[in-house]
Design a protein around this motif. Structure first.
Motif, PDB file in Angstrom:
ATOM      1  N   ARG A 106       0.884  -1.180   0.000  1.00 25.51           N
ATOM      2  CA  ARG A 106       0.000   0.000   0.000  1.00 25.51           C
ATOM      3  C   ARG A 106       0.915   1.222   0.000  1.00 25.51           C
ATOM      4  O   ARG A 106       1.136   1.875   1.026  1.00 25.51           O
ATOM      5  CB  ARG A 106      -0.933  -0.046   1.195  1.00 25.51           C
ATOM      6  CG  ARG A 106      -1.798  -1.300   1.236  1.00 25.51           C
ATOM      7  CD  ARG A 106      -2.851  -1.224   2.320  1.00 25.51           C
ATOM      8  NE  ARG A 106      -3.919  -0.281   1.938  1.00 25.51           N
ATOM      9  CZ  ARG A 106      -4.602   0.458   2.798  1.00 25.51           C
ATOM     10  NH1 ARG A 106      -4.303   0.418   4.096  1.00 25.51           N
ATOM     11  NH2 ARG A 106      -5.551   1.268   2.384  1.00 25.51           N
ATOM     12  N   ILE A 107       1.458   1.532  -1.171  1.00 24.71           N
ATOM     13  CA  ILE A 107       2.528   2.533  -1.293  1.00 24.71           C
ATOM     14  C   ILE A 107       2.044   3.939  -0.953  1.00 24.71           C
ATOM     15  O   ILE A 107       2.859   4.821  -0.654  1.00 24.71           O
ATOM     16  CB  ILE A 107       3.141   2.501  -2.702  1.00 24.71           C
ATOM     17  CG1 ILE A 107       2.050   2.650  -3.787  1.00 24.71           C
ATOM     18  CG2 ILE A 107       3.918   1.211  -2.920  1.00 24.71           C
ATOM     19  CD1 ILE A 107       2.591   2.656  -5.190  1.00 24.71           C
ATOM     20  N   GLY A 108       0.747   4.162  -0.958  1.00 36.01           N
ATOM     21  CA  GLY A 108       0.225   5.464  -0.567  1.00 36.01           C
ATOM     22  C   GLY A 108      -0.116   5.561   0.898  1.00 36.01           C
ATOM     23  O   GLY A 108      -0.612   6.609   1.359  1.00 36.01           O
ATOM     24  N   HIS A 109       0.158   4.483   1.645  1.00 40.49           N
ATOM     25  CA  HIS A 109      -0.245   4.448   3.052  1.00 40.49           C
ATOM     26  C   HIS A 109       0.882   3.924   3.939  1.00 40.49           C
ATOM     27  O   HIS A 109       0.622   3.264   4.951  1.00 40.49           O
ATOM     28  CB  HIS A 109      -1.504   3.590   3.210  1.00 40.49           C
ATOM     29  CG  HIS A 109      -2.675   4.129   2.446  1.00 40.49           C
ATOM     30  ND1 HIS A 109      -3.566   5.029   2.977  1.00 40.49           N
ATOM     31  CD2 HIS A 109      -3.078   3.910   1.169  1.00 40.49           C
ATOM     32  CE1 HIS A 109      -4.474   5.335   2.073  1.00 40.49           C
ATOM     33  NE2 HIS A 109      -4.202   4.670   0.961  1.00 40.49           N
ATOM     34  N   GLY A 110       2.125   4.197   3.556  1.00 40.98           N
ATOM     35  CA  GLY A 110       3.244   3.929   4.454  1.00 40.98           C
ATOM     36  C   GLY A 110       3.925   2.592   4.306  1.00 40.98           C
ATOM     37  O   GLY A 110       4.888   2.324   5.036  1.00 40.98           O
ATOM     38  N   ASP A 111       3.472   1.727   3.399  1.00 37.97           N
ATOM     39  CA  ASP A 111       4.176   0.453   3.218  1.00 37.97           C
ATOM     40  C   ASP A 111       5.569   0.703   2.639  1.00 37.97           C
ATOM     41  O   ASP A 111       5.799   1.711   1.953  1.00 37.97           O
ATOM     42  CB  ASP A 111       3.385  -0.461   2.280  1.00 37.97           C
ATOM     43  CG  ASP A 111       2.275  -1.215   3.015  1.00 37.97           C
ATOM     44  OD1 ASP A 111       2.072  -0.924   4.208  1.00 37.97           O
ATOM     45  OD2 ASP A 111       1.632  -2.073   2.394  1.00 37.97           O
TER      46      ASP A 111
END
Length: 404
Positions: A106-111
């Motif tokens: 989830r690159i837009g959520h901190g992954d």
């Protein structure tokens, strides 16, 4: 996505796979239908290895923003150079290494941004990334085709929903199967063309595979071999013989293909090819054009090999025209798609006379008579020769040395 939409997309995938749609059309149609059903895909890639003398595999790309991007990528070996480094950093390689089937970031959520391209995708505003691998049964793999890889990306602010992921897990296997089917058809075409020749390969794929099935055709026959090959092979280092043969075979084959001919057989350093046209004069013209192309290619290759202190050679060529059987010859378990008949024996004998006549190319009287008048004017008689295994002597011709 509701169950009815999923069923409809799955039905379309089956129909498209059975219809033989190419891989890129399968991917494009799948992504567009998913978007129309509410799955907000923004980018997708599907990758499958292949069996090809040059390429290791093919990749297919789709995106929703209309930006120009090459939709089909053919890639070489991934075990050396920059390609190896890229592959080692890819999520697909990670999935194979750890034995998993799916990975999500989830690159837009901190992954973590721990695989190649994820930083680029995040910078472009994408929020979620999923990579899948669908493995093929080991006993039914062909070449390196052992998996179908795919990745799926969205810009949706909250990323993929649980329903989105469930839909992808349900539908992508059907897409992978359709892509595998299209790729296998492509491999079959590649194999028969590489090993049988372009025209013969297409005839086999159209179903002409029964023993004894052959056409009686009139064609120009080309037989060539390499000057002084035996002595060169005896004196060359063993690891130089195959590169030597490949260099010159590549020139012969490419020249024949450029002029519209078909290579049927490689016999050691020899090449058997045909030029088959409804007009015999046009077939003769094509063969002479191939000889001119080959002559130029050999001169360039020999300059390069000489500068590299490697052995060089030239090509002896015989050309003839006649009636031959063109089709399947052999046993029930081992067939060869080739030409047979007295004319085939004659063209090989004509080529072998190049040494005695001290000419790089000889053509038969029948070829000379069939050639267009403008080409016939360039041919001069070198004498009448008895050909071994042929019950009559024949006048042989060559290109006027003054025109070379």
């Amino acid at each position: 996505m509701n169950p009815q939409d999923i069923d409809q997309i799955e039905t379309w995938l089956v129909a498209a796979g059975l219809a033989g749609k190419p891989e890129i059309k399968l991917l494009e149609g799948f992504c567009e239908r998913c978007r129309a059903a509410g799955l907000a895909l923004s980018r997708s890639i599907a990758v499958i290895d292949t069996l090809h003398p040059i390429y290791e595999g093919r990749g297919f790309r789709w995106r929703d923003d209309g930006q120009e991007e090459k939709p089909i990528i053919e890639y070489g070996p991934t075990n050396e150079g920059p390609a190896a480094e890229t592959w080692q950093r890819s999520p697909f390689n990670h999935l194979l290494t750890v034995g998993a089937n799916e990975i999500r970031r989830r690159i837009g959520h901190g992954d973590p941004i721990d695989f190649s391209m994820l930083d680029e995708l995040k910078a472009e505003g994408h929020t979620d990334y999923v990579a899948l691998v669908h493995r093929l049964d080991r006993d039914h793999q062909i070449g390196g085709m052992d998996c179908v890889y795919s990745s799926w990306v969205t810009r949706r602010p909250d990323g993929f929903t649980d329903g989105d992921l469930a839909a992808l897990r349900r539908l992508v296997p059907a897409l992978a199967l359709a892509i595998k089917s299209a790729s296998l058809a492509r491999i079959a075409g590649t194999l028969v063309e590489v090993y049988l020749g372009r025209d013969a390969g297409q005839r086999v794929l159209r179903g002409r595979i029964s023993r004894g099935v052959a056409d009686w055709i009139n064609a120009v026959l080309w037989y060539s071999d390499l000057h002084n090959y035996t002595s060169i092979a005896d004196s060359a280092e063993p690891d130089q013989i195959i590169p030597f043969l490949n260099d010159y075979a590549d020139l012969v084959i490419s020249a024949v293909h450029e002029a519209g001919g078909d290579v049927l057989k490689l016999i050691g350093d020899g090449t058997l090819a045909i030029f088959n046209a409804s007009d015999p004069a046009e077939a003769c013209r094509s063969a002479l054009r191939a000889e001119a192309i080959l002559r130029g290619k050999i001169a360039e290759l020999n300059r390069r090999r000489t500068a590299e202190n490697r052995p060089v050679t030239s090509v002896y060529l015989g050309l003839h025209i006649g009636d031959v059987f063109y089709g399947n010859i052999g046993s029930e378990n081992r067939l060869d798609f080739t030409v047979v008949g007295p004319a085939v024996n004659e063209v090989s004998r004509i080529a072998s006379m190049c040494r005695s006549a001290d000419r790089s190319m000889l053509v038969s009287a029948a070829f000379t008579a069939a050639a267009p008048e403008s080409d016939r004017a360039k041919l001069v008689c070198v004498g009448r020769y008895a050909l071994r295994g042929v019950g009559r002597a024949d006048e042989l011709f060559t290109l006027d040395p003054a025109l070379l």
